[in-house]
Design a protein around this motif. Structure first.
Motif, PDB file in Angstrom:
ATOM      1  N   UNK A 181      56.010 -15.523  11.200  1.00  0.00           N
ATOM      2  CA  UNK A 181      55.731 -16.956  11.312  1.00  0.00           C
ATOM      3  C   UNK A 181      56.712 -17.617  12.275  1.00  0.00           C
ATOM      4  N   UNK A 182      58.000 -17.255  12.182  1.00  0.00           N
ATOM      5  CA  UNK A 182      58.998 -17.831  13.090  1.00  0.00           C
ATOM      6  C   UNK A 182      58.695 -17.453  14.537  1.00  0.00           C
ATOM      7  N   UNK A 183      58.255 -16.210  14.760  1.00  0.00           N
ATOM      8  CA  UNK A 183      57.967 -15.768  16.127  1.00  0.00           C
ATOM      9  C   UNK A 183      56.794 -16.522  16.739  1.00  0.00           C
ATOM     10  N   UNK A 184      55.924 -17.078  15.893  1.00  0.00           N
ATOM     11  CA  UNK A 184      54.740 -17.791  16.384  1.00  0.00           C
ATOM     12  C   UNK A 184      54.863 -19.308  16.220  1.00  0.00           C
ATOM     13  N   UNK A 185      55.970 -19.786  15.673  1.00  0.00           N
ATOM     14  CA  UNK A 185      56.082 -21.203  15.306  1.00  0.00           C
ATOM     15  C   UNK A 185      56.034 -22.142  16.507  1.00  0.00           C
ATOM     16  N   UNK A 186      56.391 -21.652  17.692  1.00  0.00           N
ATOM     17  CA  UNK A 186      56.394 -22.524  18.869  1.00  0.00           C
ATOM     18  C   UNK A 186      55.004 -22.687  19.485  1.00  0.00           C
ATOM     19  N   UNK A 187      54.038 -21.873  19.062  1.00  0.00           N
ATOM     20  CA  UNK A 187      52.684 -21.973  19.623  1.00  0.00           C
ATOM     21  C   UNK A 187      51.612 -22.176  18.546  1.00  0.00           C
ATOM     22  N   UNK A 188      51.967 -22.041  17.293  1.00  0.00           N
ATOM     23  CA  UNK A 188      50.999 -22.166  16.208  1.00  0.00           C
ATOM     24  C   UNK A 188      51.265 -23.428  15.391  1.00  0.00           C
ATOM     25  N   UNK A 189      50.190 -23.911  14.751  1.00  0.00           N
ATOM     26  CA  UNK A 189      50.276 -25.144  13.962  1.00  0.00           C
ATOM     27  C   UNK A 189      50.642 -24.831  12.513  1.00  0.00           C
ATOM     28  N   UNK A 190      50.973 -25.884  11.773  1.00  0.00           N
ATOM     29  CA  UNK A 190      51.286 -25.713  10.353  1.00  0.00           C
ATOM     30  C   UNK A 190      50.079 -25.229   9.555  1.00  0.00           C
ATOM     31  N   UNK A 191      48.852 -25.719   9.822  1.00  0.00           N
ATOM     32  CA  UNK A 191      47.694 -25.149   9.101  1.00  0.00           C
ATOM     33  C   UNK A 191      47.536 -23.652   9.321  1.00  0.00           C
ATOM     34  N   UNK A 192      47.820 -23.175  10.546  1.00  0.00           N
ATOM     35  CA  UNK A 192      47.755 -21.729  10.796  1.00  0.00           C
ATOM     36  C   UNK A 192      48.802 -21.014   9.960  1.00  0.00           C
ATOM     37  N   UNK A 193      50.017 -21.556   9.894  1.00  0.00           N
ATOM     38  CA  UNK A 193      51.074 -20.936   9.094  1.00  0.00           C
ATOM     39  C   UNK A 193      50.690 -20.885   7.624  1.00  0.00           C
ATOM     40  N   UNK A 194      50.096 -21.969   7.130  1.00  0.00           N
ATOM     41  CA  UNK A 194      49.667 -21.984   5.723  1.00  0.00           C
ATOM     42  C   UNK A 194      48.577 -20.950   5.474  1.00  0.00           C
ATOM     43  N   UNK A 195      47.667 -20.783   6.444  1.00  0.00           N
ATOM     44  CA  UNK A 195      46.575 -19.825   6.273  1.00  0.00           C
ATOM     45  C   UNK A 195      47.090 -18.394   6.229  1.00  0.00           C
ATOM     46  N   UNK A 196      47.998 -18.022   7.139  1.00  0.00           N
ATOM     47  CA  UNK A 196      48.507 -16.661   7.135  1.00  0.00           C
ATOM     48  C   UNK A 196      49.378 -16.413   5.906  1.00  0.00           C
ATOM     49  N   UNK A 197      50.094 -17.435   5.454  1.00  0.00           N
ATOM     50  CA  UNK A 197      50.910 -17.291   4.245  1.00  0.00           C
ATOM     51  C   UNK A 197      50.030 -17.076   3.028  1.00  0.00           C
ATOM     52  N   UNK A 198      48.955 -17.844   2.919  1.00  0.00           N
ATOM     53  CA  UNK A 198      48.036 -17.694   1.793  1.00  0.00           C
ATOM     54  C   UNK A 198      47.349 -16.332   1.827  1.00  0.00           C
TER      55      UNK A 198
END
Length: 245
Positions: A37-54
């Motif tokens: 998630x940290x490696x993608x945080x500069x190009x991905x949105x928070x909804x994307x982070x929530x989706x991959x976490x879920x």
């Protein structure tokens, strides 16, 4: 027991913190997901982070409740995808696994699967792990489907006409574990244009264009569309001859 929380992570000495979702267990933070998630945080949105976490949380919960049942990682992942689609509850309402998952839609399963594909690919490239969804040789049918999808993505490329765009080699491969193809469903009949308004629209609507050539073109197109539509309705209403062999 896994819990998703928002954490503020310090990645350097700048004093700025990154807020990302993380998974916590009795052993601490699940590091592989956090690193991804940290490696993608500069190009991905928070909804994307929530989706991959879920999605990762669901996978880990499934792995925990089925420990030791699968000798092959891809078979475990295939079973996981099937349980996402069908759920884990029997018709009698029982679920020995304790997951009590309800069936998910094809679109939702494919979203979760796509998110996990990105995670496992990243771990395979950066942590030297084995991907849960490796690529394999595509059949001729799958290769045609890949080409159709690739063509649809690239046919409206704004600068496509000034550069060569060779077919990527990935068209000849397919994921070992794939989700189902979503089917477009239409509930009820399509809304047709009111018949009593067709003539006014044809004469006073399209026929009033300043350029007569444009008016004629649009009227001819409308006649073709209207004729095809009425022919289709007549065919649909035509009784079926049950005596025909």
């Amino acid at each position: 027991m896994l819990v998703k929380v928002l954490a503020q992570v310090k990645t350097d000495n700048s004093g700025l913190l990154i807020e990302v979702p993380v998974l916590l267990s009795e052993y601490g933070v699940f590091d592989p997901l956090l690193d991804y998630v940290i490696s993608q945080s500069h190009i991905k949105s928070l909804p994307w982070m929530n989706r991959i976490t879920f999605a990762c949380q669901l996978l880990l919960e499934y792995m925990e409740t089925n420990t030791g049942l699968f000798s092959d990682a891809s078979k475990l992942f295939q079973s996981f995808v099937m349980r996402l689609s069908l759920g884990t509850i029997s018709p009698e309402g029982n679920d020995p696994s304790g997951l009590y998952w309800l069936p998910r839609s094809t679109a939702n399963v494919n979203q979760l699967l796509s998110a996990l594909n990105g995670l496992t690919d990243w771990l395979a490239n950066n942590r030297n792990t084995t991907s849960l969804t490796p690529f394999e040789q595509a059949s001729s049918h799958q290769e045609r489907l890949n080409y159709a999808a690739w063509y649809k993505r690239n046919q409206y490329n704004f600068l496509g006409h000034i550069k060569s765009n060779p077919l990527p080699s990935v068209l000849k491969t397919v994921r070992k574990v794939c989700g189902k193809k979503d089917v477009l469903k239409v509930d009820g009949d399509a809304i047709s244009f009111p018949e009593k308004l067709f003539k006014p629209f044809f004469i006073h609507g399209l026929g009033k264009a300043r350029d007569k050539r444009v008016a004629l073109r649009d009227q001819l197109i409308l006649l073709l569309m209207h004729g095809n539509d009425r022919a289709a309705v007549k065919r649909a209403r035509r009784p079926i001859n049950t005596n025909h062999p």
